[in-house]
Design a protein around this motif. Structure first.
Motif, PDB file in Angstrom:
ATOM      1  N   ILE A 167      -1.525  -8.076   1.400  1.00 52.34           N
ATOM      2  CA  ILE A 167      -0.327  -7.249   1.228  1.00 52.34           C
ATOM      3  C   ILE A 167      -0.708  -5.857   0.739  1.00 52.34           C
ATOM      4  N   ARG A 168      -1.610  -5.803  -0.213  1.00 55.85           N
ATOM      5  CA  ARG A 168      -2.058  -4.506  -0.743  1.00 55.85           C
ATOM      6  C   ARG A 168      -2.709  -3.667   0.350  1.00 55.85           C
ATOM      7  N   TYR A 169      -3.605  -4.275   1.115  1.00 51.30           N
ATOM      8  CA  TYR A 169      -4.319  -3.539   2.155  1.00 51.30           C
ATOM      9  C   TYR A 169      -3.357  -3.025   3.223  1.00 51.30           C
ATOM     10  N   THR A 170      -2.425  -3.872   3.655  1.00 50.88           N
ATOM     11  CA  THR A 170      -1.498  -3.491   4.722  1.00 50.88           C
ATOM     12  C   THR A 170      -0.609  -2.325   4.295  1.00 50.88           C
ATOM     13  N   HIS A 171      -0.146  -2.347   3.050  1.00 51.85           N
ATOM     14  CA  HIS A 171       0.682  -1.245   2.565  1.00 51.85           C
ATOM     15  C   HIS A 171      -0.136   0.042   2.452  1.00 51.85           C
ATOM     16  N   LYS A 172      -1.337  -0.071   1.938  1.00 57.91           N
ATOM     17  CA  LYS A 172      -2.186   1.109   1.804  1.00 57.91           C
ATOM     18  C   LYS A 172      -2.529   1.685   3.165  1.00 57.91           C
ATOM     19  N   ASP A 173      -2.840   0.813   4.141  1.00 57.52           N
ATOM     20  CA  ASP A 173      -3.200   1.255   5.478  1.00 57.52           C
ATOM     21  C   ASP A 173      -2.033   1.968   6.158  1.00 57.52           C
ATOM     22  N   ALA A 174      -0.802   1.568   5.816  1.00 60.34           N
ATOM     23  CA  ALA A 174       0.393   2.182   6.403  1.00 60.34           C
ATOM     24  C   ALA A 174       0.877   3.386   5.605  1.00 60.34           C
ATOM     25  N   GLY A 175       0.162   3.743   4.542  1.00 58.43           N
ATOM     26  CA  GLY A 175       0.562   4.883   3.722  1.00 58.43           C
ATOM     27  C   GLY A 175       1.779   4.605   2.867  1.00 58.43           C
ATOM     28  N   LEU A 176       1.992   3.332   2.542  1.00 62.12           N
ATOM     29  CA  LEU A 176       3.164   2.927   1.760  1.00 62.12           C
ATOM     30  C   LEU A 176       2.772   2.630   0.313  1.00 62.12           C
ATOM     31  N   THR A 177       3.742   2.630  -0.566  1.00 63.51           N
ATOM     32  CA  THR A 177       3.503   2.341  -1.970  1.00 63.51           C
ATOM     33  C   THR A 177       3.067   0.890  -2.133  1.00 63.51           C
ATOM     34  N   ASN A 178       2.040   0.670  -2.925  1.00 58.72           N
ATOM     35  CA  ASN A 178       1.532  -0.670  -3.166  1.00 58.72           C
ATOM     36  C   ASN A 178       2.491  -1.414  -4.104  1.00 58.72           C
ATOM     37  N   PRO A 179       3.128  -2.492  -3.645  1.00 57.91           N
ATOM     38  CA  PRO A 179       4.084  -3.213  -4.497  1.00 57.91           C
ATOM     39  C   PRO A 179       3.442  -3.810  -5.745  1.00 57.91           C
ATOM     40  N   PHE A 180       2.116  -3.997  -5.725  1.00 56.03           N
ATOM     41  CA  PHE A 180       1.446  -4.582  -6.891  1.00 56.03           C
ATOM     42  C   PHE A 180       1.248  -3.573  -8.012  1.00 56.03           C
ATOM     43  N   ASP A 181       1.596  -2.300  -7.738  1.00 54.98           N
ATOM     44  CA  ASP A 181       1.589  -1.314  -8.808  1.00 54.98           C
ATOM     45  C   ASP A 181       2.813  -1.434  -9.694  1.00 54.98           C
ATOM     46  N   ASP A 182       3.808  -2.192  -9.228  1.00 55.80           N
ATOM     47  CA  ASP A 182       5.029  -2.384 -10.008  1.00 55.80           C
ATOM     48  C   ASP A 182       4.730  -3.255 -11.240  1.00 55.80           C
ATOM     49  N   PRO A 183       5.170  -2.874 -12.435  1.00 55.81           N
ATOM     50  CA  PRO A 183       4.880  -3.637 -13.660  1.00 55.81           C
ATOM     51  C   PRO A 183       5.345  -5.090 -13.597  1.00 55.81           C
ATOM     52  N   GLU A 184       6.499  -5.330 -12.969  1.00 52.74           N
ATOM     53  CA  GLU A 184       7.007  -6.715 -12.908  1.00 52.74           C
ATOM     54  C   GLU A 184       6.077  -7.594 -12.072  1.00 52.74           C
ATOM     55  N   VAL A 185       5.639  -7.073 -10.927  1.00 55.25           N
ATOM     56  CA  VAL A 185       4.728  -7.843 -10.067  1.00 55.25           C
ATOM     57  C   VAL A 185       3.403  -8.082 -10.791  1.00 55.25           C
TER      58      VAL A 185
END
Length: 337
Positions: free
Chosen positions: A91-109
């Motif tokens: 999930i992290r790689y796919t978001h980064k590759d697409a230029g999207l915000t990494n959801p794992f940077d969210d404190p809750e996650v």
């Protein structure tokens, strides 16, 4: 040709060049990750999409709450932490590759992930080390000649010659199974002390810019020498180039096909069984673990061991020998019980 037509031709040529650049850029960018890693990411995202589709949710971009819920569902379903970590990486790689915000940077996650690790992490199951004297017993049990129906009298057992060499080289070289099966004849260099094996790429050397080297010394006992066993295999198999470790047919013929990583484990299991030993707990990694443990028992320093194993951290060496050293200089031995 009018100036307008000339400008159109120039523009078309420039666009074609740009397109070729884009293709070359994309090709090199794709090679930034190993094919097996990319395949694992694809598998992870496929599972995430199936889960999200079943709940009518979006995966790209994925909202932090969606990712947190996915991880919780995996944990409650009994998924291994290693599996969840692979999904997380995908999930992290796919978001980064697409230029999207990494959801794992969210404190809750991040808190959910930390809670999963605290709740579900269990000690890793280490492969049993295969080392002398047990290793010598296993080598001696490998039949040197073929004895089954259809075999010629005293016909050399080529699979046995290969297996013997593979176990000795894997043990003395402290090789990972991927490094073992990737060996090519061109990677071997003769040396007065034995042979030098160049490992262009490995787990700790993904780019291959500077190959790692492993030494295979001559043994004082020819029957236990990795160099002697390897030379015998190459000569009897008629291998002068290409893959070192190859499949052997039931008709005792060496094939062109390189052994797979799974085949190393199967060979080890068969050899242990031939020696009358229970193969439970042993794997292809047992050869590397055996080298570390045996070298430590014989007084080698962690740094000297890491020189052969190519571990980046000496703490990794400690993980192999923790069971071996648990009894050393321990007050529990002197309680007089």
């Amino acid at each position: 040709m009018s100036q307008g037509d000339q400008a159109a031709v120039v523009a078309a040529h420039a666009e074609g060049q740009v397109q070729r650049w884009r293709e070359q850029i994309s090709a090199y960018a794709t090679r930034a990750r190993a094919p097996r890693t990319l395949a694992a990411y694809e598998d992870g995202m496929r599972d995430f999409r199936l889960w999200a589709d079943g709940h009518g949710l979006s995966t790209l971009p994925a909202a932090p709450a969606v990712v947190a819920a996915y991880l919780v569902d995996l944990a409650r379903a009994g998924a291994a932490v290693s599996t969840m970590a692979q999904r997380r990486a995908a999930i992290r790689y796919t978001h980064k590759d697409a230029g999207l915000t990494n959801p794992f940077d969210d404190p809750e996650v991040a808190r959910v992930w930390e809670g999963i690790l605290r709740t579900h992490t269990t000690p890793a199951q280490q492969a049993k080390p295969l080392m002398p004297p047990l290793l010598w017993d296993v080598l001696e049990a490998i039949p040197p000649t073929r004895s089954w129906v259809g075999a010629k009298p005293d016909e050399v057992n080529l699979a046995g010659v290969r297996d013997r060499a593979l176990l000795l080289v894997g043990f003395v070289g402290a090789l990972r199974k991927s490094e073992l099966v990737a060996m090519n004849v061109k990677d071997l260099t003769e040396h007065p002390n034995g042979r030098l094996l160049a490992i262009p790429r490995s787990k700790t050397n993904q780019t291959g810019e500077h190959p790692h080297y492993v030494v295979l010394p001559h043994g004082s006992n020819p029957t236990r020498s990795p160099v002697e066993a390897l030379t015998q295999w190459l000569n009897q198999a008629g291998i002068t180039s290409g893959p070192v470790w190859r499949a052997v047919s039931k008709g005792n013929r060496v094939l062109e096909r390189r052994l797979s990583t799974d085949a190393v484990g199967h060979i080890l299991t068969r050899c242990l069984t031939q020696a009358g030993l229970d193969p439970t707990g042993y794997s292809a990694h047992s050869l590397r673990a055996g080298f570390v443990t045996y070298a430590h028992q014989r007084g080698a320093s962690d740094r000297a061991i890491a020189h052969q194993t190519r571990h980046r951290s000496l703490a990794s060496i400690t993980g192999y020998i923790r069971h071996d050293t648990a009894w050393t200089d321990n007050a529990a031995n002197d309680l007089g019980l």
